[in-house]
Design a protein around this motif. Structure first.
Motif, PDB file in Angstrom:
ATOM      1  N   VAL A  41     -24.751 -51.249  37.506  1.00  7.10           N
ATOM      2  CA  VAL A  41     -23.584 -51.609  36.698  1.00  7.10           C
ATOM      3  C   VAL A  41     -23.025 -50.377  36.009  1.00  7.10           C
ATOM      4  O   VAL A  41     -21.808 -50.154  35.971  1.00  7.10           O
ATOM      5  CB  VAL A  41     -23.953 -52.701  35.670  1.00  7.10           C
ATOM      6  N   THR A 101     -19.483 -49.710  38.196  1.00  6.61           N
ATOM      7  CA  THR A 101     -18.334 -50.311  37.510  1.00  6.61           C
ATOM      8  C   THR A 101     -17.516 -49.302  36.712  1.00  6.61           C
ATOM      9  O   THR A 101     -16.501 -49.668  36.127  1.00  6.61           O
ATOM     10  CB  THR A 101     -18.778 -51.444  36.566  1.00  6.61           C
ATOM     11  N   ASN A 109     -19.023 -55.719  43.351  1.00  3.60           N
ATOM     12  CA  ASN A 109     -20.212 -56.097  42.598  1.00  3.60           C
ATOM     13  C   ASN A 109     -21.458 -55.945  43.460  1.00  3.60           C
ATOM     14  O   ASN A 109     -21.397 -55.378  44.557  1.00  3.60           O
ATOM     15  CB  ASN A 109     -20.049 -57.528  42.075  1.00  3.60           C
TER      16      ASN A 109
END
Length: 345
Positions: free
Chosen positions: A59, A63, A16
């Protein structure tokens, strides 16, 4: 005298914003990282070094399955290489979900390079298909107290929704105090509508497909076609899989290990809770070492030990008391714990 340890490899969702740059900070083998980069460059993919050294976390980019899986694998394998073998004796290796692929490499059943190829291939196939999705919902009572009735009621609801026409919903990962569910949009939405909101739950997982469900049958088939069983070899360390089964060095049917990894492990429920229970009861380690990236898997390990009633722990307070007295759960993503197991310096 060395301490014994079970190494636990994390899965998706652990690289993250705060993990950006982790490979540059702590990966101990620049030549190996360059090999990983060359493999991705040869496939037209952005290198891990470029992704990890980006100015800001995205993101949308970080991800994605074809990026996140390889980043997580590299961070995990780097932490494995960083463990001080003079002080720590790894007696077994396990992992959560995608972490099974990392466990195979850390345990010696795949080379570092073959492990990378397995992870990178499966991450790419998952991203290209992106079939279904996942959500997370808790089942423990306050203070992480086990509540088997609540868990059973939630699983009964999952089964009821799955039986509805045009709905798919199954248990994807039994993750300590969390149920990770996989399904299609109808199934996931029906569950979200049926359960009370609890803090941030139910929580959809961004860029996650319906892992560990029959919706992934096409992905599993592609994986088996692309990744030959000849890559697999006898592990050097016992491996605990997503059923709690142990693969012992020198006694593995390598065809069965390949088949489990690229069939059952992809399309059936991954029981991480059971894997941790087996790790505790069969190997009784001094340490449970959670490799990076991140620290989010530590809570699931602690909850799994509570559910196993390990050392008499029956809630979060009991866990914290034991952990404070003599730390046994070590997250390598935490600076205050990493030094307990890693090479000095």
């Amino acid at each position: 005298m060395s301490k014994t340890a079970v190494l636990i490899c994390p899965g998706r969702g652990t690289y993250n914003k705060s993990e950006l740059g982790v490979l540059g900070r702590s990966f101990p083998n620049s030549a190996l990282l360059s090999e990983f980069d060359a493999r991705r460059a040869g496939l037209g993919q952005e290198t891990l070094t470029a992704l990890d050294s980006a100015q800001r976390y995205s993101v949308a980019k970080h991800t994605r399955g074809d990026n996140a899986s390889a980043l997580i694998y590299a961070a995990t394998y780097g932490d494995f290489l960083s463990i001080d073998a003079r002080e720590i004796d790894i007696v077994a290796v396990t992992g959560n979900s995608m972490g099974w692929y990392s466990a195979l490499a850390c345990g010696g059943a795949l080379s570092a390079q073959d492990g990378f190829d397995v992870v990178n291939t499966m991450g790419r196939l998952m991203q290209e298909s992106l079939i279904g999705g996942q959500l997370v919902y808790p089942h423990l009572a306050e203070n992480w107290t086990p509540d088997p009735e609540r868990r059973a009621a939630l699983l009964a609801l999952v089964d009821e929704i799955n039986d509805r026409a045009g709905h798919v919903l199954t248990l994807s990962i039994d993750l300590g105090g969390m149920l990770v569910l996989a399904g299609d949009e109808a199934g996931l939405s029906a569950f979200e509508a049926a359960v009370p909101v609890q803090d941030n739950f139910p929580m959809r997982l961004s860029n996650h497909a319906a892992f560990h469900s029959r919706l992934q049958d096409p992905v599993a088939a592609e994986g088996r076609a692309l990744l030959a069983a000849e890559r697999f070899r006898q592990p050097a360390t016992p491996l605990i899989d997503g059923r709690g089964a142990i693969w012992w060095p020198g006694a593995c049917d390598l065809q069965a290990l390949w088949s489990y990894t690229l069939d059952h492990q992809v399309v059936e429920t991954y029981d991480f809770t059971r894997a941790i229970e087996v790790a505790a009861r069969e190997f009784a380690p001094d340490y449970f070492i959670v490799a990076g990236p991140g620290t989010t898997l530590g809570g699931a390990v602690a909850q799994s030990l509570i559910l196993a009633d390990w050392r008499g722990m029956n809630d979060k307070t009991a866990f914290q008391t034991l952990q404070s007295a003599s730390p046994f759960l070590v997250s390598m993503g935490r600076d205050d714990q990493r030094h307990l197991v890693a090479h000095p310096g």
